[in-house]
Structures are given as C-alpha cells and as structure tokens.
Design a protein around this motif. Structure first.
Motif, PDB file in Angstrom:
ATOM      1  N   LYS A   1       1.896 -10.402  -3.983  1.00  0.00           N
ATOM      2  CA  LYS A   1       1.802  -9.180  -3.174  1.00  0.00           C
ATOM      3  C   LYS A   1       1.780  -7.938  -4.056  1.00  0.00           C
ATOM      4  N   ARG A   2       2.675  -7.922  -5.059  1.00  0.00           N
ATOM      5  CA  ARG A   2       2.703  -6.762  -5.962  1.00  0.00           C
ATOM      6  C   ARG A   2       1.392  -6.640  -6.732  1.00  0.00           C
ATOM      7  N   GLN A   3       0.866  -7.777  -7.185  1.00  0.00           N
ATOM      8  CA  GLN A   3      -0.393  -7.755  -7.926  1.00  0.00           C
ATOM      9  C   GLN A   3      -1.540  -7.290  -7.025  1.00  0.00           C
ATOM     10  N   LEU A   4      -1.528  -7.719  -5.749  1.00  0.00           N
ATOM     11  CA  LEU A   4      -2.572  -7.318  -4.808  1.00  0.00           C
ATOM     12  C   LEU A   4      -2.502  -5.827  -4.522  1.00  0.00           C
ATOM     13  N   SER A   5      -1.276  -5.318  -4.369  1.00  0.00           N
ATOM     14  CA  SER A   5      -1.112  -3.876  -4.160  1.00  0.00           C
ATOM     15  C   SER A   5      -1.577  -3.098  -5.384  1.00  0.00           C
ATOM     16  N   SER A   6      -1.260  -3.608  -6.573  1.00  0.00           N
ATOM     17  CA  SER A   6      -1.712  -2.959  -7.801  1.00  0.00           C
ATOM     18  C   SER A   6      -3.235  -2.993  -7.896  1.00  0.00           C
ATOM     19  N   LEU A   7      -3.830  -4.111  -7.483  1.00  0.00           N
ATOM     20  CA  LEU A   7      -5.297  -4.220  -7.499  1.00  0.00           C
ATOM     21  C   LEU A   7      -5.918  -3.206  -6.544  1.00  0.00           C
ATOM     22  N   ASN A   8      -5.296  -3.026  -5.369  1.00  0.00           N
ATOM     23  CA  ASN A   8      -5.795  -2.021  -4.422  1.00  0.00           C
ATOM     24  C   ASN A   8      -5.762  -0.629  -5.024  1.00  0.00           C
ATOM     25  N   GLU A   9      -4.696  -0.317  -5.734  1.00  0.00           N
ATOM     26  CA  GLU A   9      -4.593   1.003  -6.366  1.00  0.00           C
ATOM     27  C   GLU A   9      -5.663   1.178  -7.441  1.00  0.00           C
ATOM     28  N   ARG A  10      -5.916   0.124  -8.198  1.00  0.00           N
ATOM     29  CA  ARG A  10      -6.957   0.203  -9.237  1.00  0.00           C
ATOM     30  C   ARG A  10      -8.333   0.356  -8.611  1.00  0.00           C
ATOM     31  N   VAL A  11      -8.577  -0.334  -7.505  1.00  0.00           N
ATOM     32  CA  VAL A  11      -9.859  -0.205  -6.802  1.00  0.00           C
ATOM     33  C   VAL A  11     -10.026   1.223  -6.276  1.00  0.00           C
ATOM     34  N   ASP A  12      -8.928   1.803  -5.740  1.00  0.00           N
ATOM     35  CA  ASP A  12      -8.990   3.184  -5.244  1.00  0.00           C
ATOM     36  C   ASP A  12      -9.321   4.159  -6.375  1.00  0.00           C
ATOM     37  N   ARG A  13      -8.702   3.943  -7.555  1.00  0.00           N
ATOM     38  CA  ARG A  13      -9.008   4.821  -8.697  1.00  0.00           C
ATOM     39  C   ARG A  13     -10.457   4.657  -9.132  1.00  0.00           C
TER      40      ARG A  13
END
Length: 327
Positions: free
Chosen positions: A69-81
């Motif tokens: 879950k943490r990795q997926l949330s981090s991936l979402n943030e990277r995609v947003d950037r």
C-alpha cells in the motif's frame, strides 16, 4: 506394584464408609463427556484465537500488504509529479515551440483520449484495494498515451526546426509590392465594400498602386492557381495563389496580368504579376491575403523582412483604420 484407588461414600444410616462401585456404562459415559468437553473447549479456544490473534504467517502477510500500500501510494505521487512535468512540456510545446514555427497546437481530443474501456480494469474489482489499483493503472495508461503523443509532436517540431532555412525562405516575409510604389488603403477586418455596399470581412490587405506595377512573390513556393476568375475565386478577377508549404499560402488578386503559370516554382521577390483592377474592384490595387493552416490571417504581421521598425509601425497604423476597402 500399583495400588488400585477406590472411591468411598459415607452412609448416614450405617454410619460407615462404603465402597462405591461404578458400572462400565457409567465409566464410558463419564469418559465420553470429558473427551467431548475437551474437544469443544479446544475448538472454542482455537476459534477465539483465530479471531483475535494472528498467526506468524498472517502477521507477515499483513506487513507485506501494508508495504505494498505504501509503495502504491508512493507510485501515485511519482505519477502525479511526472504528470506535472508532462503538462509543462505540453504547454511549452503548444505555446512556444509550435507557435514559433506556425504549427497548429495538438488537439486536446488527441492528447486526452482514453485507452480501452471500463472492462480494461475489471480484474481489480474483486481485490480489497481494487479502486486504488484502478486509479493507479488508469493514471499510468493516460500518462503513457500523452507521452507518446508529445513524443510525436516534438518529432514534428524537430523535423521542422532542422529545415528552418528552407522554412524561412518559404515563409511570406516581404511586401508584395515595392514599399515605395504602393500605399496601404485598407487592412484586415470588417470593412465597407465599395461595390456590394455593405460591411463584410475583408480577409486581406489592399495596396493601392499604379496599373501595371510589378507584384512579387513574398516567399518561395509553387504556383497553385494562376489566371482570370478561376473556379472558387469569384470576384477576385485575375488571381495568383502560391503554396509555400509548411501550411502557408498567399493570394494576389485583381491583377491586370500574370507572369507565372500553375505548377511553376517561384522564389521570394520574383515577379508573378502586375497590379490591376479586375473582378469586384473599385480601382487599381492589389488585394493580398496570407492563409496559414487553412485560415486567413492578417498579412501585415508578415511584412517584417523589408521594413524598418518605423515603417512597420506606420503600416500597422494604416491597416488598422476602419475605412472602405477597394475590393
């Protein structure tokens, strides 16, 4: 030698302790009850333990799920950037790179068209974190599509930039009549037509000059139309149209005659005709148009190659006056 234990019970009538004899059936019943009670108690303990206590494997799985879950949330943030960076590139592409070379911006429908349908993410419906996985997958898919479109767009811009010398030679950049032999009498915009007697869009600029004054091609190109009253050019009289490539065309109307034929390649500054008053014209002049990507634009913004800043300002001032056009 093991001593056998016996159970005794006090008899109040005889005032003596008497040995209690238990039948086999009673023994079996007691043993069965004890075994059954033990089994039920064990099951209850196991069920309660499973409800409120985690096994080592479950604790390991829960830790792994939390990490995912943490990795997926981090991936979402990277995609947003990454999306913000891509948005900046798209804005620079449309507002800077493509505008410099006069290329139409990329259509939003092309950039933001979806990939696949709802069924594309149906595999996530049965998962606990299905919605989060759906959003992430859709973001990545949309970003991939937009990156592909932007890559193709930059390839196009790069190709045009490599041919900048050719492009600069073909772009209309001079006045079609020598600046000392003409005068701007009417500019681009709504003007009163001297023959039709009503206001309508004047899609070019009128340059008054003596009959027979030379008219020059404003950029390199190929003559696509040349002659008197060609089909599709009613009212223009004798007209020449030059296709410059890169989305540019120029039109020269009301000529008294032409010096070129359709299909002929011309250079900037080469004479293509003479000023006249053919068609719907109120006097000797040249009606000149610039067409960019199929749209007629104000020609005065393309007189930058042979005018000083002061002369250019004067032409802009003359063309902006709302008056009567000559054709």
């Amino acid at each position: 030698m093991n001593k056998q234990r016996h159970t005794y019970r006090f008899n109040p009538h005889t005032l003596r302790y008497e040995k209690v004899f238990v039948s086999l059936k009673e023994r079996v019943r007691r043993i069965s009850f004890n075994v059954l009670f033990g089994v039920v108690l064990g099951v209850v303990i196991v069920v309660v333990g499973l409800q409120f206590m985690e096994s080592p494997n479950e604790r390991l799985l829960h830790r792994q799920v939390d990490r995912y879950k943490r990795q997926l949330s981090s991936l979402n943030e990277r995609v947003d950037r990454a999306e913000k960076v891509l948005c900046n590139l798209e804005e620079r592409d449309d507002g800077l790179y493509r505008s410099i070379f006069g290329i139409a911006p990329v259509a939003e429908s092309e950039r933001y068209s979806g990939i696949g349908g709802v069924e594309r993410y149906a595999d996530f419906d049965d998962l606990d974190n299905g919605e989060l996985l759906k959003r992430t997958s859709k973001k990545v898919d949309d970003l991939t599509k937009r990156l592909y479109v932007e890559s193709k767009s930059l390839d196009e811009v790069y190709g045009i930039a490599r041919n900048k010398n050719e492009r600069m030679a073909t772009m209309p950049a001079i006045m079609p009549v020598a600046k000392n032999r003409c005068k701007v009498v009417s500019g681009f915009g709504y003007r009163f037509h001297p023959i039709l007697r009503y206001n309508r869009l004047h899609s070019g600029i009128d340059l008054s000059a003596r009959q027979g004054t030379p008219v020059y091609a404003t950029g390199d190109g190929v003559v696509s139309v040349s002659g008197r009253s060609p089909e599709g050019y009613a009212g223009y009289g004798t007209v020449v149209v030059v296709d410059h490539g890169f989305g540019f065309q120029t039109l020269y109307a009301h000529l008294s005659g032409t010096k070129v034929r359709a299909g002929q390649r011309v250079k900037r500054g080469e004479q293509i005709g003479m000023v006249g008053s053919t068609g719907l014209s109120a006097g000797a002049h040249l009606h000149y148009e610039v067409i960019q990507n199929g749209k007629k634009v104000d020609p005065v913004y393309y007189f930058f190659n042979d005018l000083s800043p002061e002369e250019y300002e004067e032409v802009i001032e003359q063309a902006s006056q709302e008056n009567q056009c000559m054709s």
